[in-house]
Design an enzyme around this catalytic site. Sequence first.
Site, PDB file in Angstrom:
ATOM      1  N   SER A  46       0.802  -1.228   0.000  1.00 51.05           N
ATOM      2  CA  SER A  46       0.000   0.000   0.000  1.00 51.05           C
ATOM      3  C   SER A  46       0.833   1.276   0.000  1.00 51.05           C
ATOM      4  O   SER A  46       0.315   2.355  -0.292  1.00 51.05           O
ATOM      5  CB  SER A  46      -0.945   0.010   1.209  1.00 51.05           C
ATOM      6  OG  SER A  46      -0.226   0.173   2.414  1.00 51.05           O
ATOM      7  N   LYS A 101       0.824   4.425   7.113  1.00 50.30           N
ATOM      8  CA  LYS A 101       0.343   5.275   6.017  1.00 50.30           C
ATOM      9  C   LYS A 101       1.033   6.628   6.124  1.00 50.30           C
ATOM     10  O   LYS A 101       1.830   6.881   7.027  1.00 50.30           O
ATOM     11  CB  LYS A 101      -1.174   5.466   6.080  1.00 50.30           C
ATOM     12  CG  LYS A 101      -2.002   4.196   6.090  1.00 50.30           C
ATOM     13  CD  LYS A 101      -1.981   3.445   4.769  1.00 50.30           C
ATOM     14  CE  LYS A 101      -2.836   2.184   4.842  1.00 50.30           C
ATOM     15  NZ  LYS A 101      -2.712   1.366   3.615  1.00 50.30           N
TER      16      LYS A 101
END
Length: 215
Positions: A46, A101
């Site tokens: 990701s 993230k």
Amino acid sequence: MFIRRRSEKKKKSIIREYLEALIWAVVLALIIRTWGVQAFKIPSGSMIPTLLIGDHLLVSKSSYGIKLPFSDTVIIPIGDPERGDIVVFLYPEDRDKDFIKRIIGLPGDVVEVRDKTVYINGKKLEDHWGKYTDAMVLPSGAQTRDNFGPVRVPPDQYFVMGDNRDQSYDSRFWFGGRGGFVPRKDILGKAFIIYWSWTDHGFGVRWDRIGKILH
């Protein structure tokens, strides 16, 4: 009897030394884990290309303040998370999992995604972090990947996204696509360096990635 007593005392002294050493080792380990650095391994894609599957990185747990051990209470504030920081945090939908993230929206920001373009407070974000692998732009209303919001980030919370924008499960998707945020207290630390990296299948070392500073 005198010799035996000396032997027993010496034995007790050695045991005490071992116990003290063990206690100090445990205390030191707790200090390092709570206020120092922690190692993490990247299991998914990701954050490609910034982070690859098989990267091992270090996270500073005191970047934003020193907390009481086993607590969310900050006793020494150091700084605030900033836009662009790569952070490890407790996943809001399952707090037993750690996610990594990049911070995109700060408290009070209005975040919107229009046709894959990110806007902050109505202005286009200079988004040199985001990478897109799917040329198709999905229509608004049916999904939240390419069109999302606008939403206002609540106080003391953050909007996060993966750099691999078309293949990242992040703030755009949590809680059924209604949008989700990361409370500041759930941020475990800021990632700052890759100290080791294996290829996806673990058969080779990515020497060029070792020592890479993250930004």
